[in-house]
Design a protein around this motif. Sequence first.
Motif, PDB file in Angstrom:
ATOM      1  N   PRO A  53       0.835  -1.207   0.000  1.00  0.00           N
ATOM      2  CA  PRO A  53       0.000   0.000   0.000  1.00  0.00           C
ATOM      3  C   PRO A  53       0.867   1.254   0.000  1.00  0.00           C
ATOM      4  O   PRO A  53       2.042   1.222   0.396  1.00  0.00           O
ATOM      5  CB  PRO A  53      -0.799  -0.123   1.303  1.00  0.00           C
ATOM      6  N   PRO A  54       0.318   2.368  -0.435  1.00  0.00           N
ATOM      7  CA  PRO A  54       1.103   3.617  -0.464  1.00  0.00           C
ATOM      8  C   PRO A  54       1.465   4.079   0.945  1.00  0.00           C
ATOM      9  O   PRO A  54       0.676   3.937   1.882  1.00  0.00           O
ATOM     10  CB  PRO A  54       0.162   4.610  -1.160  1.00  0.00           C
ATOM     11  N   PHE A  55       2.658   4.630   1.086  1.00  0.00           N
ATOM     12  CA  PHE A  55       3.112   5.139   2.377  1.00  0.00           C
ATOM     13  C   PHE A  55       2.424   6.469   2.677  1.00  0.00           C
ATOM     14  O   PHE A  55       2.476   7.397   1.877  1.00  0.00           O
ATOM     15  CB  PHE A  55       4.628   5.367   2.378  1.00  0.00           C
ATOM     16  N   GLU A  56       1.773   6.560   3.819  1.00  0.00           N
ATOM     17  CA  GLU A  56       1.200   7.841   4.242  1.00  0.00           C
ATOM     18  C   GLU A  56       2.225   8.649   5.033  1.00  0.00           C
ATOM     19  O   GLU A  56       2.242   9.882   4.987  1.00  0.00           O
ATOM     20  CB  GLU A  56      -0.049   7.597   5.093  1.00  0.00           C
ATOM     21  N   GLU A  57       3.064   7.929   5.791  1.00  0.00           N
ATOM     22  CA  GLU A  57       4.144   8.545   6.547  1.00  0.00           C
ATOM     23  C   GLU A  57       5.324   7.580   6.536  1.00  0.00           C
ATOM     24  O   GLU A  57       5.142   6.371   6.421  1.00  0.00           O
ATOM     25  CB  GLU A  57       3.756   8.801   8.005  1.00  0.00           C
ATOM     26  N   THR A  58       6.522   8.106   6.670  1.00  0.00           N
ATOM     27  CA  THR A  58       7.697   7.240   6.755  1.00  0.00           C
ATOM     28  C   THR A  58       8.645   7.749   7.841  1.00  0.00           C
ATOM     29  O   THR A  58       8.713   8.957   8.107  1.00  0.00           O
ATOM     30  CB  THR A  58       8.466   7.180   5.418  1.00  0.00           C
ATOM     31  N   VAL A  59       9.334   6.812   8.459  1.00  0.00           N
ATOM     32  CA  VAL A  59      10.432   7.116   9.374  1.00  0.00           C
ATOM     33  C   VAL A  59      11.578   6.186   9.005  1.00  0.00           C
ATOM     34  O   VAL A  59      11.386   5.207   8.273  1.00  0.00           O
ATOM     35  CB  VAL A  59      10.035   6.925  10.855  1.00  0.00           C
ATOM     36  N   ASN A  60      12.752   6.461   9.504  1.00  0.00           N
ATOM     37  CA  ASN A  60      13.919   5.629   9.205  1.00  0.00           C
ATOM     38  C   ASN A  60      14.490   5.024  10.485  1.00  0.00           C
ATOM     39  O   ASN A  60      14.560   5.689  11.519  1.00  0.00           O
ATOM     40  CB  ASN A  60      15.000   6.456   8.498  1.00  0.00           C
ATOM     41  N   GLU A 100      12.991   6.287  15.223  1.00  0.00           N
ATOM     42  CA  GLU A 100      11.878   7.214  15.027  1.00  0.00           C
ATOM     43  C   GLU A 100      10.573   6.417  15.023  1.00  0.00           C
ATOM     44  O   GLU A 100      10.559   5.215  14.753  1.00  0.00           O
ATOM     45  CB  GLU A 100      12.034   7.959  13.691  1.00  0.00           C
ATOM     46  N   TRP A 101       9.470   7.105  15.334  1.00  0.00           N
ATOM     47  CA  TRP A 101       8.165   6.458  15.265  1.00  0.00           C
ATOM     48  C   TRP A 101       7.110   7.494  14.919  1.00  0.00           C
ATOM     49  O   TRP A 101       7.363   8.700  14.912  1.00  0.00           O
ATOM     50  CB  TRP A 101       7.832   5.732  16.576  1.00  0.00           C
ATOM     51  N   PHE A 102       5.907   7.001  14.628  1.00  0.00           N
ATOM     52  CA  PHE A 102       4.794   7.850  14.226  1.00  0.00           C
ATOM     53  C   PHE A 102       4.079   8.407  15.466  1.00  0.00           C
ATOM     54  O   PHE A 102       4.367   8.022  16.593  1.00  0.00           O
ATOM     55  CB  PHE A 102       3.838   7.054  13.345  1.00  0.00           C
ATOM     56  N   ASP A 103       3.122   9.291  15.249  1.00  0.00           N
ATOM     57  CA  ASP A 103       2.407   9.895  16.378  1.00  0.00           C
ATOM     58  C   ASP A 103       1.500   8.898  17.094  1.00  0.00           C
ATOM     59  O   ASP A 103       1.302   8.983  18.302  1.00  0.00           O
ATOM     60  CB  ASP A 103       1.565  11.086  15.894  1.00  0.00           C
ATOM     61  N   GLN A 155      13.610   1.678   5.919  1.00  0.00           N
ATOM     62  CA  GLN A 155      12.539   2.667   5.812  1.00  0.00           C
ATOM     63  C   GLN A 155      11.260   2.032   6.330  1.00  0.00           C
ATOM     64  O   GLN A 155      10.869   0.952   5.885  1.00  0.00           O
ATOM     65  CB  GLN A 155      12.360   3.114   4.362  1.00  0.00           C
ATOM     66  N   VAL A 156      10.631   2.675   7.285  1.00  0.00           N
ATOM     67  CA  VAL A 156       9.406   2.153   7.892  1.00  0.00           C
ATOM     68  C   VAL A 156       8.252   3.052   7.461  1.00  0.00           C
ATOM     69  O   VAL A 156       8.283   4.271   7.681  1.00  0.00           O
ATOM     70  CB  VAL A 156       9.497   2.119   9.430  1.00  0.00           C
ATOM     71  N   GLY A 157       7.254   2.456   6.819  1.00  0.00           N
ATOM     72  CA  GLY A 157       6.119   3.218   6.332  1.00  0.00           C
ATOM     73  C   GLY A 157       4.834   2.843   7.030  1.00  0.00           C
ATOM     74  O   GLY A 157       4.663   1.706   7.474  1.00  0.00           O
ATOM     75  N   VAL A 174       2.035  -1.619   8.672  1.00  0.00           N
ATOM     76  CA  VAL A 174       3.390  -1.079   8.752  1.00  0.00           C
ATOM     77  C   VAL A 174       4.241  -1.798   7.709  1.00  0.00           C
ATOM     78  O   VAL A 174       4.214  -3.033   7.632  1.00  0.00           O
ATOM     79  CB  VAL A 174       4.001  -1.256  10.151  1.00  0.00           C
ATOM     80  N   ILE A 175       4.953  -1.032   6.895  1.00  0.00           N
ATOM     81  CA  ILE A 175       5.773  -1.600   5.824  1.00  0.00           C
ATOM     82  C   ILE A 175       7.244  -1.362   6.146  1.00  0.00           C
ATOM     83  O   ILE A 175       7.639  -0.244   6.485  1.00  0.00           O
ATOM     84  CB  ILE A 175       5.434  -0.960   4.459  1.00  0.00           C
ATOM     85  N   PHE A 176       8.035  -2.425   6.060  1.00  0.00           N
ATOM     86  CA  PHE A 176       9.480  -2.331   6.249  1.00  0.00           C
ATOM     87  C   PHE A 176      10.145  -2.539   4.886  1.00  0.00           C
ATOM     88  O   PHE A 176       9.875  -3.535   4.215  1.00  0.00           O
ATOM     89  CB  PHE A 176       9.979  -3.383   7.232  1.00  0.00           C
TER      90      PHE A 176
END
Length: 376
Positions: free
Chosen positions: A110-117, A180-183, A207-209, A216-218
């Motif tokens: 699925p498309p990434f809405e947000e990404t962190v590394n 890093e992580w999402f809200d 890259q974590v999406g 969650v996509i790795f």
Amino acid sequence: MLVKSARKAGIGDKTIYIRTLDEGLVSFYYNGMDISVEKKVTAEIEGNLEVATSIGELDVKVSALPDDVEVTVEKTTGGPIQFTWGGSGKRKSGLKVDILPETSPMIDVPPFEETVNWKPGVLHNIVRYIPPFTLHQNSNKAAQMPNALGPNFSKDDTGRVIVRATDGIKGVIIYPKHMEWFDEPMSIDVTSLQGVADVIPSDAEIQVGLSGGTIVIFKAGYTTAVCRTLIGKFPPIEQYFKTNTKGKLNIDRLELIELCKRVKLLAPTAALLQLQVIDDKVFAIVPSVLEQALPASVEGEVPSFAVGAVHMEMAALLFAMSKSSDELTLYVDNYDKSISVALDGKEDIRLWCLPHVSQFVREANDALSKPIPSTV
């Protein structure tokens, strides 16, 4: 790598799909309920190939191949695939691989809405130390706390990332660096994370999406893993960690690990680490078997207490994540309250274990609480 990943992820002996792609790539992938993984490898492609085989079959046949040889994968109409290597014509060696009459769509990323590394090694550090602190899928508590089947990732008010995990008997709260992580807080099944770690090298940045709040996509290089997050709310385990206790006990971390191993050896059916404190001296007790004086210091009032040796060993091992973990501090309020474990003056790792109220501990504390009879 993919076979190991599928087994760690709890996929069992199901199906791995192999499909040629454009630009000289071959896709190996599996699809599961909670995790799907695709790993692409480069190859010289002379024709299209799309087959499926079982994880067990692929594991056995690849393991049987000689090392350091170039392998050709061939398929005849209506037959199995064959790995061939060495020589030509009749001198060529071959190994047949049974295939399954199955097909599966490619993994839909699925498309990434947000990404962190995540920096190299972060995922593998979690997978190395966290699993003993998560609930097992066959646990009686799994239905009550499904969110605890894996670590929970969140951020505090200052933006620091927090990783929490518990199996209901012990728990850990970690403030990791370089992550890093999402809200939004969310948990991922630890078996899924193990599956991801087995196909992504420990020296790779990941890259974590996030997609849809539940996926969650790795992604690292040619490897992609799509994981579903766990349902429910993570339990409030912070309440069990306390450092404002009546007393604390300082002990060498490696000494504690060796002690736990000794107790497991001497009392395999009831491996309790029972510590008795007499006049600020600490003894490990296995009734009628072991009485070992420990090089530990006591501050304040520390009662005799007991905890599962396996759980305390896992606690001490986890502190290897810290580079300054020579001595651990055990904070003890009472024999029937949780035992908190940390590095004195440093709480990047906050850990606790629930006690085991044994008959020995009751009697040891009762003996100290009784007044000494006066003499005339």
